[in-house]
Write a protein that holds these residues in place. Structure first.
Motif, mmCIF file in Angstrom:
data_model
loop_
_atom_site.group_PDB
_atom_site.id
_atom_site.type_symbol
_atom_site.label_atom_id
_atom_site.label_comp_id
_atom_site.label_asym_id
_atom_site.label_seq_id
_atom_site.Cartn_x
_atom_site.Cartn_y
_atom_site.Cartn_z
ATOM 1 N N THR A 84 0.856 -1.191 0.000
ATOM 2 C CA THR A 84 0.000 0.000 0.000
ATOM 3 C C THR A 84 0.890 1.238 0.000
ATOM 4 N N LEU A 85 0.554 2.208 -0.848
ATOM 5 C CA LEU A 85 1.398 3.378 -1.066
ATOM 6 C C LEU A 85 0.693 4.659 -0.621
ATOM 7 N N ASP A 86 1.491 5.642 -0.253
ATOM 8 C CA ASP A 86 1.002 6.992 0.029
ATOM 9 C C ASP A 86 1.309 7.836 -1.204
ATOM 10 N N MET A 87 0.298 8.067 -2.033
ATOM 11 C CA MET A 87 0.498 8.737 -3.322
ATOM 12 C C MET A 87 0.534 10.260 -3.193
ATOM 13 N N ALA A 88 0.287 10.806 -2.011
ATOM 14 C CA ALA A 88 0.222 12.263 -1.855
ATOM 15 C C ALA A 88 1.628 12.851 -1.860
ATOM 16 N N SER A 96 -2.298 0.741 -4.595
ATOM 17 C CA SER A 96 -1.887 -0.585 -4.125
ATOM 18 C C SER A 96 -1.213 -1.359 -5.248
ATOM 19 N N ILE A 97 -0.277 -2.194 -4.851
ATOM 20 C CA ILE A 97 0.452 -3.066 -5.774
ATOM 21 C C ILE A 97 0.336 -4.493 -5.261
ATOM 22 N N LYS A 98 -0.078 -5.388 -6.127
ATOM 23 C CA LYS A 98 -0.082 -6.815 -5.816
ATOM 24 C C LYS A 98 0.744 -7.515 -6.880
ATOM 25 N N SER A 99 1.885 -8.041 -6.450
ATOM 26 C CA SER A 99 2.820 -8.599 -7.414
ATOM 27 C C SER A 99 3.399 -9.904 -6.884
ATOM 28 N N PRO A 100 3.502 -10.946 -7.730
ATOM 29 C CA PRO A 100 4.219 -12.157 -7.308
ATOM 30 C C PRO A 100 5.712 -11.886 -7.247
ATOM 31 N N ILE A 101 6.355 -12.446 -6.248
ATOM 32 C CA ILE A 101 7.798 -12.200 -6.083
ATOM 33 C C ILE A 101 8.606 -13.495 -6.073
ATOM 34 N N ALA A 102 7.950 -14.635 -5.882
ATOM 35 C CA ALA A 102 8.675 -15.908 -5.802
ATOM 36 C C ALA A 102 7.658 -17.043 -5.778
ATOM 37 N N THR A 103 8.165 -18.254 -5.667
ATOM 38 C CA THR A 103 7.331 -19.422 -5.418
ATOM 39 C C THR A 103 7.630 -19.948 -4.014
#
Length: 353
Positions: free
Chosen positions: A135-139, A259-266
């Motif tokens: 979760t990011l603070d875009m301000a 928000s970012i939802k990203s796979p990073i590994a298995t």
């Protein structure tokens, strides 16, 4: 005398007749006359007690805007959060309500161990993906925010053998052969524009040499974020380097505004490799907002394809400057809390007096 007496008698009878006639007339006409007076009477207001202003024009009332209502709700919510006592961290019993206690925050290695335990208990696939929800603070300023972006990076440890399809724009015959030798799916010049517009040719990434940018304006609206740019490294004369990067790079995007939802590994990868990929992703995300505007990442949740999300401590993955800015913001919040508590105490004392 008799004549006089007769005249007096007649005069008295005449007077009695007039009286009786007038009373009968008023009795018959009172309903009509007085009813009209009662129903059609006009009330004249008295202007003696009215206050007349000195202004000769009407004052325009200010309509409350939506921003005012939103700011009030946000301020009220913040005050409620500040005044509420913190929830206990650890439960004392084996059975408890989760919303009555704070969510546990794990270190990255402990969270990965729990995810692997969940996989064994659920009899799920061991090579399922591990996701990082950021979760990011875009301000940035009061009216300025960070635009939604798409990022690419090379992870320290790849978790897939798939390669991306890369198209190269160049009109030099030698560069076309060089691109094909290094694994380009397609390479060419102006002849590729029409098939791309018609949807006959598609690629995962589009790269180009700088001399081709002015000739590709017809594709700008169609490619949008995939249009070759020097900022993301897709516009350069070094064709082999661009192909090496975009064929195996990892892509992520900002969704739902912040928000970012990203796979990073298995899940079957070693813990240190998963942590290294997570560290590389967070550091790359923090490049899109200057450190002077405060920390970019506000929360981090890790989960697998079949498990619940676990809150993870992320301060150690942030750049050095971001950690310092976060400490400053925490000090400012503590000061605001102290000021609010002092104001509440003063109000209580005044009410008691």
């Amino acid at each position: 005398m008799q004549g006089l007496g007769n005249h007096l008698i007649l005069w008295i009878d005449l007077i009695d007749f007039r009286k009786s006639y007038s009373w009968s007339f008023s009795a018959h006409c009172s309903r009509r006359i007085f009813s009209r007076i009662a129903y059609h009477s006009v009330v004249v207001p008295s202007l003696a007690n009215l206050r007349v202003s000195n202004r000769h024009y009407a004052v325009k009332t200010r309509k409350p805007s939506k921003n005012d209502a939103q700011n009030k709700t946000v301020e009220s919510q913040q005050k409620k959060k500040r005044n509420q006592p913190p929830l206990p961290r650890e439960p004392t019993d084996d059975v408890y309500l989760t919303w009555c206690y704070q969510r546990p925050v794990y270190e990255a290695e402990a969270a990965i161990d729990l995810l692997k335990k969940y996989q064994q208990l659920d009899f799920a696939s061991p090579n399922q993906h591990v996701y990082a929800n950021i979760t990011l603070d875009m301000a940035m300023d009061k009216k300025k925010t960070v635009e939604q972006f798409v990022g690419t990076l090379l992870l320290p440890y790849r978790f897939t053998d798939d390669t991306h399809k890369v198209l190269v724009f160049t009109e030099n015959a030698e560069e076309v052969t060089l691109a094909k030798e290094h694994g380009a799916a397609l390479a060419g010049g102006m002849e590729l524009i029409k098939p791309i517009l018609d949807g006959e040719i598609q690629a995962d990434f589009y790269v180009a040499v700088p001399t081709m940018v002015s000739k590709l304006t017809a594709l700008r609206s169609m490619l949008k974020r995939k249009f070759p740019k020097a900022k993301n490294g897709s516009l350069s004369y070094d064709i082999p380097q661009m192909l090496h990067f975009f064929q195996v790079c990892h892509e992520y995007a900002v969704e739902k505004e912040n928000s970012i939802k990203s796979p990073i590994a298995t899940l079957d990868m070693p813990n240190d490799q998963i942590v290294a990929n997570l560290d590389a992703l967070i550091k790359d995300v923090c490049k899109y907002k200057p450190l002077s505007y405060g920390p970019f990442v506000t929360s981090l949740v890790m989960q697998s394809s079949t498990s619940e999300g676990l809150d993870v401590q992320f301060d150690r993955f942030l750049p050095e400057g971001a950690v310092k800015e976060k400490v400053k913001e925490e000090k400012v919040e503590e000061k605001e809390k102290d000021e609010d508590s002092d104001e509440d105490e003063e109000g209580k004392i005044r009410e008691a007096k």
